[in-house]
Write a protein that holds these residues in place. Sequence first.
Motif, PDB file in Angstrom:
ATOM      1  N   ILE A  90       0.841  -1.249  -0.105  1.00 39.53           N
ATOM      2  CA  ILE A  90      -0.145  -0.104   0.059  1.00 39.53           C
ATOM      3  C   ILE A  90       0.820   1.209  -0.059  1.00 39.53           C
ATOM      4  CG2 ILE A  90      -1.833   1.312   1.285  1.00 39.53           C
ATOM      5  CD1 ILE A  90      -2.506  -1.464   2.584  1.00 39.53           C
ATOM      6  N   THR A 124      -3.349   5.744  -2.684  1.00 36.02           N
ATOM      7  CA  THR A 124      -4.597   5.367  -1.572  1.00 36.02           C
ATOM      8  C   THR A 124      -5.602   6.503  -1.061  1.00 36.02           C
ATOM      9  OG1 THR A 124      -3.061   3.764  -0.770  1.00 36.02           O
ATOM     10  CG2 THR A 124      -4.869   4.166   0.641  1.00 36.02           C
ATOM     11  N   LYS A 167      -5.703   3.678  -6.582  1.00 37.08           N
ATOM     12  CA  LYS A 167      -5.909   2.582  -7.042  1.00 37.08           C
ATOM     13  C   LYS A 167      -6.548   1.623  -5.683  1.00 37.08           C
ATOM     14  CE  LYS A 167      -2.372   0.339  -8.922  1.00 37.08           C
ATOM     15  NZ  LYS A 167      -0.894  -0.019  -9.312  1.00 37.08           N
ATOM     16  N   ARG A 168      -6.159   2.172  -4.539  1.00 42.96           N
ATOM     17  CA  ARG A 168      -6.382   1.506  -3.335  1.00 42.96           C
ATOM     18  C   ARG A 168      -7.363   2.279  -2.402  1.00 42.96           C
ATOM     19  NH1 ARG A 168      -1.344   0.425  -4.773  1.00 42.96           N
ATOM     20  NH2 ARG A 168      -1.004  -1.696  -5.319  1.00 42.96           N
ATOM     21  N   GLU A 211      -8.466  -1.808  -5.413  1.00 41.03           N
ATOM     22  CA  GLU A 211      -8.085  -3.045  -4.482  1.00 41.03           C
ATOM     23  C   GLU A 211      -8.468  -2.222  -3.320  1.00 41.03           C
ATOM     24  OE1 GLU A 211      -3.748  -2.613  -5.143  1.00 41.03           O
ATOM     25  OE2 GLU A 211      -4.116  -3.799  -7.174  1.00 41.03           O
TER      26      GLU A 211
END
Length: 182
Positions: A3, A8, A97-98, A123
């Motif tokens: 991560i 994020t 993406k997360r 994700e």
Amino acid sequence: MRIFAQQTAMLLVDVQERLFGHIEGHDELEKHLLVLLQGLQSLDIPIVCNQQYTKGLGETIQSIRLLLGDVEIYEKRTFSCCQNPDVMEALKALHVKRVIVAGVESHVCILQSVLDLLDAGFEVIVCADALGSRKAKDHELALLRMTQEGARVGSVESLLFELLRSADHAQFKTISNLVKAL
């Protein structure tokens, strides 16, 4: 999967006045949520906050509302935050993406939001000690289902230190002091 802070965002779900007091272990949960949010803020990770039917369940609890300041709060009537087009637009506009997910209730709004985030290609990392349900068994089963569907599970402390990556990070002392409260 590692991560990284720049990839994020965080989705905060339904930590509201008329619901939160009924969540098992809500005092401990509040402490974990506050540490998580403060840590993420210190790392400049964006937070997308949601409230389920504010008229019926009230506002986000005061301690978190004060911490969030002027963060926009998205109103929803669907259980999944992702069924609100404004929330999905906000997440997509962040180009992440997360998504770290925390809040209540694990087996309803969290679970459905996680499933939709996964379907949308994100994700997902669920912060297990910053989630809750009224019943412990519902929380446990929701965690199991989310992992079966492809979400990753972490804790407040492990996620914050993973985002730091090193004791040389400028926010190391801040995060280190925050997690001492857990």
